[in-house]
Design a protein around this motif. Structure first.
Motif, mmCIF file in Angstrom:
data_model
loop_
_atom_site.group_PDB
_atom_site.id
_atom_site.type_symbol
_atom_site.label_atom_id
_atom_site.label_comp_id
_atom_site.label_asym_id
_atom_site.label_seq_id
_atom_site.Cartn_x
_atom_site.Cartn_y
_atom_site.Cartn_z
ATOM 1 N N ILE A 1 0.775 -1.143 -0.125
ATOM 2 C CA ILE A 1 0.003 0.085 -0.063
ATOM 3 C C ILE A 1 0.836 1.231 0.025
ATOM 4 C CG2 ILE A 1 -1.673 1.284 1.285
ATOM 5 C CD1 ILE A 1 -2.964 -1.021 2.278
ATOM 6 N N CYS A 2 0.682 2.063 -1.122
ATOM 7 C CA CYS A 2 1.384 3.261 -1.133
ATOM 8 C C CYS A 2 0.869 4.680 -0.855
ATOM 9 C CB CYS A 2 1.953 3.268 -2.676
ATOM 10 S SG CYS A 2 2.912 1.966 -3.370
ATOM 11 N N ARG A 3 1.398 5.220 0.233
ATOM 12 C CA ARG A 3 1.260 6.534 0.647
ATOM 13 C C ARG A 3 2.578 7.524 1.067
ATOM 14 N NH1 ARG A 3 -0.531 11.094 0.144
ATOM 15 N NH2 ARG A 3 -2.633 12.020 1.502
ATOM 16 N N PRO A 4 3.299 7.749 0.051
ATOM 17 C CA PRO A 4 4.480 8.349 0.560
ATOM 18 C C PRO A 4 4.270 9.416 1.081
ATOM 19 C CG PRO A 4 4.333 8.203 -1.914
ATOM 20 C CD PRO A 4 3.124 7.568 -1.339
ATOM 21 N N ASN A 5 3.990 9.782 2.037
ATOM 22 C CA ASN A 5 3.650 11.170 2.771
ATOM 23 C C ASN A 5 4.137 10.829 4.311
ATOM 24 O OD1 ASN A 5 2.078 13.313 4.392
ATOM 25 N ND2 ASN A 5 1.708 13.843 2.118
ATOM 26 N N ALA A 6 4.426 11.846 4.882
ATOM 27 C CA ALA A 6 5.208 12.015 6.317
ATOM 28 C C ALA A 6 4.073 12.388 7.223
ATOM 29 C CB ALA A 6 6.333 12.622 6.481
ATOM 30 N N VAL B 1 5.689 4.507 2.700
ATOM 31 C CA VAL B 1 5.500 5.931 3.268
ATOM 32 C C VAL B 1 6.778 6.847 3.287
ATOM 33 C CG1 VAL B 1 3.784 4.927 4.895
ATOM 34 C CG2 VAL B 1 6.106 4.981 5.513
ATOM 35 N N LYS B 2 6.609 7.942 3.905
ATOM 36 C CA LYS B 2 7.935 8.737 4.260
ATOM 37 C C LYS B 2 7.705 8.975 5.682
ATOM 38 C CE LYS B 2 8.203 11.675 0.196
ATOM 39 N NZ LYS B 2 8.379 13.140 -0.409
ATOM 40 N N GLY B 3 8.925 9.306 6.298
ATOM 41 C CA GLY B 3 9.053 9.958 7.591
ATOM 42 C C GLY B 3 8.792 8.761 8.570
ATOM 43 N N PRO B 4 8.945 8.947 10.030
ATOM 44 C CA PRO B 4 9.090 7.754 10.982
ATOM 45 C C PRO B 4 7.793 7.629 11.590
ATOM 46 C CG PRO B 4 9.791 10.032 11.827
ATOM 47 C CD PRO B 4 9.290 10.216 10.501
ATOM 48 N N LEU B 5 6.902 8.040 11.477
ATOM 49 C CA LEU B 5 5.464 7.879 11.974
ATOM 50 C C LEU B 5 4.701 6.510 11.943
ATOM 51 C CD1 LEU B 5 3.966 11.685 12.134
ATOM 52 C CD2 LEU B 5 5.025 10.275 14.161
ATOM 53 N N PRO C 1 12.981 8.495 1.482
ATOM 54 C CA PRO C 1 13.757 9.862 2.372
ATOM 55 C C PRO C 1 13.027 10.996 1.834
ATOM 56 C CG PRO C 1 15.118 8.622 0.574
ATOM 57 C CD PRO C 1 13.937 7.945 0.712
ATOM 58 N N LYS C 2 12.923 11.985 2.848
ATOM 59 C CA LYS C 2 12.079 13.280 2.662
ATOM 60 C C LYS C 2 12.909 14.189 1.576
ATOM 61 C CE LYS C 2 9.833 13.865 6.986
ATOM 62 N NZ LYS C 2 9.603 15.015 8.276
ATOM 63 N N LYS C 3 14.233 13.972 1.565
ATOM 64 C CA LYS C 3 15.020 14.669 0.553
ATOM 65 C C LYS C 3 16.241 13.555 -0.041
ATOM 66 C CE LYS C 3 15.335 18.617 3.703
ATOM 67 N NZ LYS C 3 16.241 19.566 4.719
ATOM 68 N N PRO C 4 15.152 13.214 -1.266
ATOM 69 C CA PRO C 4 16.179 12.076 -1.859
ATOM 70 C C PRO C 4 17.234 12.574 -2.661
ATOM 71 C CG PRO C 4 14.160 13.042 -3.297
ATOM 72 C CD PRO C 4 14.116 13.562 -1.716
ATOM 73 N N PHE C 5 17.433 13.854 -2.845
ATOM 74 C CA PHE C 5 18.729 14.450 -3.614
ATOM 75 C C PHE C 5 20.038 14.313 -2.550
ATOM 76 C CE2 PHE C 5 15.509 16.220 -6.563
ATOM 77 C CZ PHE C 5 15.851 15.405 -7.697
ATOM 78 N N LYS C 6 19.639 14.418 -1.272
ATOM 79 C CA LYS C 6 20.698 14.171 -0.074
ATOM 80 C C LYS C 6 20.838 12.870 0.434
ATOM 81 C CE LYS C 6 20.277 19.103 1.379
ATOM 82 N NZ LYS C 6 19.955 20.022 2.753
ATOM 83 N N GLU D 1 20.157 5.709 -0.290
ATOM 84 C CA GLU D 1 18.780 5.276 0.394
ATOM 85 C C GLU D 1 17.749 5.407 -0.520
ATOM 86 O OE1 GLU D 1 16.220 6.229 4.493
ATOM 87 O OE2 GLU D 1 17.900 7.408 4.012
ATOM 88 N N TYR D 2 17.521 6.470 -1.425
ATOM 89 C CA TYR D 2 16.682 6.577 -2.316
ATOM 90 C C TYR D 2 16.542 5.376 -3.222
ATOM 91 C CZ TYR D 2 13.401 9.139 -5.730
ATOM 92 O OH TYR D 2 12.291 9.178 -6.716
ATOM 93 N N ILE D 3 17.744 4.883 -3.827
ATOM 94 C CA ILE D 3 17.672 3.945 -4.749
ATOM 95 C C ILE D 3 17.453 2.550 -4.128
ATOM 96 C CG2 ILE D 3 19.427 2.779 -6.334
ATOM 97 C CD1 ILE D 3 20.768 5.395 -6.746
ATOM 98 N N LYS D 4 17.822 2.357 -2.921
ATOM 99 C CA LYS D 4 17.752 1.187 -2.007
ATOM 100 C C LYS D 4 16.039 0.834 -2.043
ATOM 101 C CE LYS D 4 21.983 0.815 0.437
ATOM 102 N NZ LYS D 4 22.486 1.015 1.765
ATOM 103 N N VAL D 5 15.452 2.107 -1.566
ATOM 104 C CA VAL D 5 14.032 1.777 -1.398
ATOM 105 C C VAL D 5 13.240 1.361 -2.772
ATOM 106 C CG1 VAL D 5 11.786 3.187 -1.266
ATOM 107 C CG2 VAL D 5 13.608 3.852 0.345
ATOM 108 N N TRP D 6 13.690 1.753 -3.720
ATOM 109 C CA TRP D 6 12.969 1.525 -5.176
ATOM 110 C C TRP D 6 13.363 0.049 -5.483
ATOM 111 C CZ3 TRP D 6 9.002 3.774 -6.733
ATOM 112 C CH2 TRP D 6 8.773 5.269 -6.447
ATOM 113 N N ILE D 7 14.579 -0.336 -5.098
ATOM 114 C CA ILE D 7 15.406 -1.577 -5.369
ATOM 115 C C ILE D 7 14.514 -2.686 -4.667
ATOM 116 C CG2 ILE D 7 17.222 -3.340 -5.100
ATOM 117 C CD1 ILE D 7 19.141 -0.888 -5.930
#
Length: 360
Positions: free
Chosen positions: A44-49, A77-81, A99-104, A108-114
């Motif tokens: 279930i996808c809700r990428p929001n924090a 999702v996003k964030g720790p909640l 991650p909230k800031k994918p470019f930083k 980690e961002y790539i690992k999520v999609w993998i």
């Protein structure tokens, strides 16, 4: 609006434009679902924090759990909640955090999609059809059944409460299941649910008794803060608090404070401050009514089955108002003090059992 905020708004518009048609060409290619037991792993996808947005997914999580009782659910999702909100959901297996800031945090961002690509999901569900990350996650997954969150073009939604942000994902999902050959459910949509344990509820009672100093009296809970233009002015709140004390002298009146530790009534009422949302929820669960503007805290109150009065001035009431358990959203631009007390009297006279009916 700052430069970064402007860039972010522009980025979202571009991404929505690029992803809005993802999956639409495959709508008629869905195969029939013969055996519901086939669905064992769901994404279930809700990428929001935000607290409120994550709580508003809980009716859909309950719907999926009931429809496929043998499944395990991963939340994107996003964030720790999310792990905190869903810690008592047996069907929620894990949370995947963007991650909230994918470019930083590019690695980690790539690992999520993998990780999404590697897991052989049986079904993938996008909650918000306007979420570009959510739509991308669905198409990126290897799920056999993919729901992108859209309402079928051929289907006219006639439900009076369809506009509600917690309900239309459920209605859309139910409609999608009919395309797979399943019978359409007409059950009332579940309320938001934090699923407090009985021990959490009892701890909340202990904390509330300490805050009020009088556990024998009934309690009205206020939350006077909200972000941006949703936050009502100090003058409004002070006037309302003064009238509330006069109208209900036999009640405890307390204020739950936001993480910013501010008060629109200048800390005149006994206060409670915590950064633990389950602890805050357990305290609110023991109160008789919660009053606050549209915010994550309002949805938290609703999720612990406390009658909730949501104060709306700029947000779309039909989209965000609290529901179930005598809860109601009111337009502060149209209500008088007399109207507020009519609403509160109806809730308080209805009474609230001092047990946590959804305790786990």
């Amino acid at each position: 609006m700052g430069v970064l905020a402007t860039v972010n708004v522009f980025r979202r518009r571009i991404m929505r434009g690029l992803t809005k048609n993802i999956g639409k060409s495959k709508r008629n290619l869905d195969i029939l679902l013969v055996d519901k037991a086939e669905i064992k792993r769901v994404l279930i996808c809700r990428p929001n924090a935000r607290l409120g947005n994550l709580l508003l997914v809980s009716p859909l999580v309950q719907e999926v759990s009931e429809m496929f009782p043998n499944c395990k659910i991963d939340l994107f999702v996003k964030g720790p909640l999310a792990p905190i909100i869903y810690e008592n959901y047996d069907t929620v297996y894990k949370t995947i955090h963007l991650p909230k800031k994918p470019f930083k945090n590019l690695l980690e961002y790539i690992k999520v999609w993998i990780s999404i690509r590697r897991q052989p999901y049986d079904m993938a569900i996008n909650v918000d059809q306007n979420s570009s990350s959510g739509r991308l996650a669905i198409i990126f997954s290897r799920a056999k059944y993919k729901f992108y969150g859209d309402l079928s073009d051929q289907h006219q939604q006639t439900k009076s409460d369809y506009d509600h942000i917690a309900k239309y994902p459920v209605y859309n999902f139910r409609n999608y299941l009919t395309k797979l050959g399943l019978a359409k459910s007409n059950k009332i949509i579940a309320p938001l649910d934090l699923k407090l344990s009985s021990s959490e509820f009892e701890e909340g009672k202990r904390i509330l008794d300490k805050v009020t100093g009088n556990g024998l009296r009934r309690t009205i809970c206020l939350f006077t803060y909200a972000t941006g233009t949703k936050c009502l002015a100090e003058v409004w709140w002070e006037d309302f608090y003064k009238a509330l004390k006069k109208e209900y002298p036999e009640y405890n009146i307390i204020e739950v404070l936001p993480i910013e530790n501010v008060s629109q009534i200048a800390f005149q009422a006994p206060t409670f401050y915590s950064k633990d949302i389950r602890e805050i929820g357990s305290l609110i669960a023991n109160t008789d009514v919660f009053i606050g503007a549209d915010s994550g805290m309002m949805h938290l109150a609703s999720s612990v089955q406390t009658p909730t009065v949501g104060l709306f001035s700029v947000s779309e009431l039909k989209k965000y108002e609290p529901y179930d358990n005598c809860s109601i959203g009111v337009n502060v631009l149209k209500y008088s003090k007399k109207d507020y007390f009519k609403v509160l009297n109806k809730i308080l006279n209805n009474g609230k059992l001092k047990i946590y009916s959804r305790a786990v």
